[in-house]
Design a protein around this motif. Structure first.
Motif, mmCIF file in Angstrom:
data_model
loop_
_atom_site.group_PDB
_atom_site.id
_atom_site.type_symbol
_atom_site.label_atom_id
_atom_site.label_comp_id
_atom_site.label_asym_id
_atom_site.label_seq_id
_atom_site.Cartn_x
_atom_site.Cartn_y
_atom_site.Cartn_z
ATOM 1 N N ALA A 99 -19.677 -98.100 5.827
ATOM 2 C CA ALA A 99 -20.128 -98.281 6.969
ATOM 3 C C ALA A 99 -19.508 -97.223 8.117
ATOM 4 C CB ALA A 99 -19.732 -99.474 7.044
ATOM 5 N N ASN A 100 -18.325 -96.488 8.374
ATOM 6 C CA ASN A 100 -18.461 -95.424 9.402
ATOM 7 C C ASN A 100 -17.857 -96.253 10.327
ATOM 8 O OD1 ASN A 100 -18.716 -93.046 8.725
ATOM 9 N ND2 ASN A 100 -20.686 -93.216 8.200
ATOM 10 N N ASN A 101 -17.305 -97.425 10.172
ATOM 11 C CA ASN A 101 -17.023 -98.461 10.945
ATOM 12 C C ASN A 101 -15.822 -97.504 12.040
ATOM 13 O OD1 ASN A 101 -15.064 -100.643 12.941
ATOM 14 N ND2 ASN A 101 -16.022 -101.706 11.476
ATOM 15 N N PRO A 102 -16.192 -97.701 13.574
ATOM 16 C CA PRO A 102 -15.379 -96.661 14.026
ATOM 17 C C PRO A 102 -14.127 -97.565 14.725
ATOM 18 C CG PRO A 102 -17.163 -97.413 15.331
ATOM 19 C CD PRO A 102 -17.824 -98.015 13.889
ATOM 20 N N ASP A 103 -14.319 -98.765 14.367
ATOM 21 C CA ASP A 103 -12.878 -98.986 15.111
ATOM 22 C C ASP A 103 -12.054 -98.609 13.593
ATOM 23 O OD1 ASP A 103 -13.810 -100.228 17.229
ATOM 24 O OD2 ASP A 103 -14.619 -102.213 16.216
ATOM 25 N N ILE A 104 -12.196 -99.167 12.518
ATOM 26 C CA ILE A 104 -12.107 -99.396 11.040
ATOM 27 C C ILE A 104 -11.031 -97.268 11.464
ATOM 28 C CG2 ILE A 104 -13.575 -98.510 9.773
ATOM 29 C CD1 ILE A 104 -10.048 -100.789 9.120
ATOM 30 N N LEU A 105 -12.176 -96.595 12.267
ATOM 31 C CA LEU A 105 -11.697 -95.106 11.707
ATOM 32 C C LEU A 105 -11.591 -94.380 12.493
ATOM 33 C CD1 LEU A 105 -15.018 -94.279 10.354
ATOM 34 C CD2 LEU A 105 -13.377 -93.922 8.763
ATOM 35 N N GLY A 106 -11.619 -95.197 13.917
ATOM 36 C CA GLY A 106 -9.993 -94.382 15.140
ATOM 37 C C GLY A 106 -11.368 -93.229 15.595
ATOM 38 N N PRO A 107 -10.491 -93.260 17.075
ATOM 39 C CA PRO A 107 -11.419 -92.610 17.984
ATOM 40 C C PRO A 107 -11.047 -90.964 17.444
ATOM 41 C CG PRO A 107 -9.923 -94.404 19.167
ATOM 42 C CD PRO A 107 -9.406 -94.104 17.602
ATOM 43 N N LEU A 140 -1.796 -103.850 -0.333
ATOM 44 C CA LEU A 140 -1.478 -104.838 -0.730
ATOM 45 C C LEU A 140 -1.021 -104.754 -1.998
ATOM 46 C CD1 LEU A 140 -4.013 -107.614 0.858
ATOM 47 C CD2 LEU A 140 -1.880 -106.602 2.197
ATOM 48 N N LYS A 141 -0.132 -105.391 -2.597
ATOM 49 C CA LYS A 141 0.120 -105.099 -3.522
ATOM 50 C C LYS A 141 1.466 -106.879 -4.187
ATOM 51 C CE LYS A 141 2.652 -100.962 -1.880
ATOM 52 N NZ LYS A 141 3.877 -100.493 -1.928
ATOM 53 N N ALA A 142 1.400 -107.790 -3.415
ATOM 54 C CA ALA A 142 1.806 -108.914 -4.315
ATOM 55 C C ALA A 142 0.849 -109.908 -4.700
ATOM 56 C CB ALA A 142 3.128 -109.793 -3.115
ATOM 57 N N ASP A 143 -0.490 -110.025 -3.886
ATOM 58 C CA ASP A 143 -1.551 -110.842 -4.313
ATOM 59 C C ASP A 143 -2.069 -109.593 -4.440
ATOM 60 O OD1 ASP A 143 -3.437 -112.810 -4.818
ATOM 61 O OD2 ASP A 143 -2.140 -113.807 -2.822
ATOM 62 N N ILE A 144 -2.670 -110.134 -6.200
ATOM 63 C CA ILE A 144 -3.591 -109.218 -7.369
ATOM 64 C C ILE A 144 -4.839 -109.954 -5.865
ATOM 65 C CG2 ILE A 144 -4.611 -107.524 -8.668
ATOM 66 C CD1 ILE A 144 -1.722 -107.199 -8.498
ATOM 67 N N PRO A 145 -5.327 -110.627 -6.378
ATOM 68 C CA PRO A 145 -6.450 -110.749 -6.183
ATOM 69 C C PRO A 145 -7.305 -110.477 -3.695
ATOM 70 C CG PRO A 145 -6.024 -112.665 -7.283
ATOM 71 C CD PRO A 145 -4.640 -111.935 -7.490
ATOM 72 N N GLU A 146 -6.015 -111.034 -4.028
ATOM 73 C CA GLU A 146 -6.525 -110.908 -2.811
ATOM 74 C C GLU A 146 -6.436 -109.540 -2.255
ATOM 75 O OE1 GLU A 146 -7.491 -112.624 0.412
ATOM 76 O OE2 GLU A 146 -6.520 -114.290 -0.923
ATOM 77 N N ALA A 147 -5.061 -108.647 -3.482
ATOM 78 C CA ALA A 147 -5.405 -107.215 -2.835
ATOM 79 C C ALA A 147 -6.188 -106.623 -3.123
ATOM 80 C CB ALA A 147 -4.214 -106.316 -3.666
ATOM 81 N N LEU A 148 -7.363 -107.145 -4.227
ATOM 82 C CA LEU A 148 -8.917 -106.258 -4.227
ATOM 83 C C LEU A 148 -9.630 -106.579 -3.718
ATOM 84 C CD1 LEU A 148 -8.014 -107.613 -8.071
ATOM 85 C CD2 LEU A 148 -9.192 -105.490 -7.617
ATOM 86 N N LEU A 149 -9.553 -107.629 -2.693
ATOM 87 C CA LEU A 149 -10.899 -108.326 -1.693
ATOM 88 C C LEU A 149 -10.566 -107.128 -0.533
ATOM 89 C CD1 LEU A 149 -10.512 -112.418 -1.532
ATOM 90 C CD2 LEU A 149 -12.829 -110.327 -2.655
ATOM 91 N N VAL A 150 -9.255 -107.025 -0.362
ATOM 92 C CA VAL A 150 -8.652 -106.256 1.079
ATOM 93 C C VAL A 150 -9.050 -104.981 0.838
ATOM 94 C CG1 VAL A 150 -6.926 -105.829 2.878
ATOM 95 C CG2 VAL A 150 -6.958 -108.165 1.643
ATOM 96 N N HIS A 151 -8.661 -104.183 -0.197
ATOM 97 C CA HIS A 151 -8.784 -102.565 -0.623
ATOM 98 C C HIS A 151 -10.521 -102.912 -0.901
ATOM 99 C CE1 HIS A 151 -4.607 -103.540 -2.272
ATOM 100 N NE2 HIS A 151 -5.437 -103.089 -0.772
ATOM 101 N N ARG A 152 -11.545 -103.545 -1.088
ATOM 102 C CA ARG A 152 -12.810 -103.184 -1.173
ATOM 103 C C ARG A 152 -13.673 -103.487 0.239
ATOM 104 N NH1 ARG A 152 -13.620 -107.119 -4.987
ATOM 105 N NH2 ARG A 152 -13.804 -106.038 -6.827
ATOM 106 N N GLN A 153 -12.734 -104.452 1.184
ATOM 107 C CA GLN A 153 -12.957 -104.659 2.365
ATOM 108 C C GLN A 153 -12.842 -103.270 3.131
ATOM 109 O OE1 GLN A 153 -11.266 -107.171 4.990
ATOM 110 N NE2 GLN A 153 -12.625 -107.656 6.558
ATOM 111 N N LEU A 154 -11.635 -102.945 2.843
ATOM 112 C CA LEU A 154 -11.410 -101.811 4.035
ATOM 113 C C LEU A 154 -12.634 -100.366 2.965
ATOM 114 C CD1 LEU A 154 -9.825 -99.362 5.030
ATOM 115 C CD2 LEU A 154 -8.792 -99.063 3.066
ATOM 116 N N CYS A 155 -12.697 -100.376 2.093
ATOM 117 C CA CYS A 155 -13.687 -99.379 1.658
ATOM 118 C C CYS A 155 -15.221 -99.560 1.725
ATOM 119 C CB CYS A 155 -14.432 -99.457 -0.547
ATOM 120 S SG CYS A 155 -12.547 -98.848 -1.307
ATOM 121 N N GLN A 156 -15.565 -100.904 2.134
ATOM 122 C CA GLN A 156 -16.933 -101.705 2.987
ATOM 123 C C GLN A 156 -17.308 -100.957 4.148
ATOM 124 O OE1 GLN A 156 -16.856 -104.810 1.989
ATOM 125 N NE2 GLN A 156 -18.054 -104.764 -0.615
#
Length: 111
Positions: A63-71, A43-59
């Motif tokens: 956590a080795n989330n199998p859905d985010i990592l994919g098969p 995300l690039k346009a909404d900085i506060p939202e981008a920080l939340l989402v990029h932090r969520q991706l890291c988390q």
């Protein structure tokens, strides 16, 4: 992705990620949802939202989330590309940078 609506898109993608993370979804649907979510990052346009989402991706990755990592970790290349695009930008704070470094060290150790 239209520049005219980029902030709105950022907010919609953020909401989609929260729904995917906190609601019970059938495994096939969850995989498709996360793939779509990743396609709109970083995300690039909404900085506060981008920080939340990029932090969520890291988390999710930490956590080795199998859905985010994919098969077979099929989404890992896309995730690493997202990390490379956010580092040293306004959409990445010190905490996210630390998380990305940790993830990169773990990925390198696993090779």
């Amino acid at each position: 992705r239209s520049e005219d609506f980029e902030a709105g898109t950022d907010n919609a993608i953020s909401a989609l990620g929260k729904i995917a993370q906190y609601q019970a979804i059938a495994p096939v649907q969850a995989s498709q949802l996360w793939t779509m979510w990743l396609a709109y990052l970083p995300l690039k346009a909404d900085i506060p939202e981008a920080l939340l989402v990029h932090r969520q991706l890291c988390q999710l990755v930490e956590a080795n989330n199998p859905d985010i990592l994919g098969p077979n970790h099929s989404n890992l290349a896309r995730i690493l590309a997202i990390f490379s695009q956010v580092l040293e930008t306004d959409t990445c704070d010190e905490g996210i940078t630390r998380n990305i470094r940790t993830i990169l060290h773990q990925a390198q150790a696993g090779l």
